[in-house]
Enzyme design. Structure first.
Site, PDB file in Angstrom:
ATOM      1  N   TRP A  12     -12.238  11.104 -22.655  1.00  0.00           N
ATOM      2  CA  TRP A  12     -12.911  10.892 -23.476  1.00  0.00           C
ATOM      3  C   TRP A  12     -13.757  12.189 -23.663  1.00  0.00           C
ATOM      4  CZ3 TRP A  12     -16.163   5.950 -24.841  1.00  0.00           C
ATOM      5  CH2 TRP A  12     -15.304   4.963 -25.314  1.00  0.00           C
ATOM      6  N   LYS A  13     -13.476  13.219 -22.827  1.00  0.00           N
ATOM      7  CA  LYS A  13     -14.375  14.331 -22.926  1.00  0.00           C
ATOM      8  C   LYS A  13     -15.595  14.465 -23.069  1.00  0.00           C
ATOM      9  CE  LYS A  13      -9.994  16.465 -23.931  1.00  0.00           C
ATOM     10  NZ  LYS A  13      -9.245  17.569 -24.670  1.00  0.00           N
ATOM     11  N   HIS A  99      -8.960  20.243 -15.332  1.00  0.00           N
ATOM     12  CA  HIS A  99      -8.629  20.374 -16.350  1.00  0.00           C
ATOM     13  C   HIS A  99      -8.604  21.880 -16.970  1.00  0.00           C
ATOM     14  CE1 HIS A  99      -8.530  19.534 -20.820  1.00  0.00           C
ATOM     15  NE2 HIS A  99      -7.945  18.103 -20.519  1.00  0.00           N
ATOM     16  N   GLU A 168      -0.349  19.619 -18.559  1.00  0.00           N
ATOM     17  CA  GLU A 168      -1.023  19.651 -19.991  1.00  0.00           C
ATOM     18  C   GLU A 168      -0.796  20.957 -20.286  1.00  0.00           C
ATOM     19  OE1 GLU A 168      -3.877  16.393 -20.927  1.00  0.00           O
ATOM     20  OE2 GLU A 168      -5.193  18.086 -20.000  1.00  0.00           O
ATOM     21  N   SER A 207      -2.322  16.291 -27.397  1.00  0.00           N
ATOM     22  CA  SER A 207      -2.073  15.789 -28.596  1.00  0.00           C
ATOM     23  C   SER A 207      -1.052  14.492 -28.775  1.00  0.00           C
ATOM     24  CB  SER A 207      -1.297  17.039 -29.621  1.00  0.00           C
ATOM     25  OG  SER A 207      -2.160  18.116 -29.648  1.00  0.00           O
ATOM     26  N   GLY A 229      -8.345  13.135 -27.570  1.00  0.00           N
ATOM     27  CA  GLY A 229      -8.607  12.512 -29.100  1.00  0.00           C
ATOM     28  C   GLY A 229      -8.181  11.138 -29.431  1.00  0.00           C
TER      29      GLY A 229
END
Ligand code: PGA
Length: 246
Positions: A12-13, A99, A168, A207, A229
């Site tokens: 969720w950042k 990350h 990633e 993405s 997102g």
């Protein structure tokens, strides 16, 4: 062929507040009834929501992860930091480490390595992120970069049954661009060959959404997805899982 035991991790950042807890109901219900295939859902909300999520997810089969931690195992004079032990105590089981958004603020391979070691000691499972920039990709340095991140990040760590690798590519995070299936396959295989350990799980992140998931979910070596997102919308997150097993 799609693997069983796929991981779907919601990162969720720096998003979400107490109201976001309601969005969990749908996903909890879904994970209970959708038994057709084996998969593991894990939520990584911001620190401020971890305790609430821990209570909410207690009787569910959904895992809970933090988005980072301090390299010091227990406690100390580190203003603004949270240790792996503190996370463990409130029911957190996983932690994202390395990350690219944290690497970009100065987190080095050495710090990442320390964080992984401390977290393992505290009984947390690691979601270890690696990935190359667009420039590195263009210069055909992807494998060299991944190799470096793996060697330095996992230095001195022999047991990797508590580690999930999240590949990633930085150029893919939040851009709407995902790698070609062929490229992704090549990089996942490279990582698996590099870390010659049985049952190593490699996830893809960048993405991912319900519209593009079908382009890459048929890679047999892939063990799941780290979703940014799209994971904040329960419907999209559920759709990503459903489409993977369709
Ligand atoms: P994104 O983020 O799905 O929003 O691209 C993925 C991540 O950074 O883990």
């Amino acid at each position: 062929m799609t693997n069983n035991n796929m991981y779907f991790i919601a990162n969720w950042k720096m998003f979400g507040d107490v109201k976001s807890l309601n969005s969990l109901n749908k996903v909890i219900k879904f994970s209970k009834i959708y038994q057709k295939n084996k998969f593991k859902l894990i939520y990584c909300p911001p620190y401020t929501l971890l305790s609430l999520f821990s209570k909410k997810l207690k009787n569910s089969n959904i895992g809970l992860g933090a988005q980072n931690c301090h390299q010091e195992e227990t406690s100390g004079p580190f203003t603004g930091s949270i240790s792996p032990k503190m996370l463990k105590k409130i029911g957190v089981q996983y932690v994202i480490i390395g990350h690219s958004e944290n690497r970009a603020t100065g987190e080095t391979d050495l710090i990442i390595n320390k964080k992984i070691k401390s977290s393992i000691k505290c009984g947390l499972k690691i979601i270890f992120c690696i990935g190359e920039t667009l420039l590195q990709r263009k210069k055909k340095q992807t494998h060299r970069i991944l190799n470096n991140q793996i060697i330095k990040g996992l230095k001195g760590i022999n047991k990797t049954n508590n580690i999930l690798i999240a590949y990633e590519p930085i150029w893919s995070i939040g851009t709407g661009i995902i790698p070609e299936k062929k490229d992704l396959e090549k990089n996942i295989n490279f990582i698996k060959k590099k870390i010659k350990l049985k049952k190593l799980k490699v996830l893809y992140g960048g993405s991912i959404n319900p519209k593009n998931i079908n382009n890459i979910n048929q890679i047999s070596e892939l063990n799941g997805f780290l979703v940014g997102g799209a994971s904040q919308d329960p419907k999209k997150f559920i759709d990503i899982v459903k489409k993977t097993f369709k």
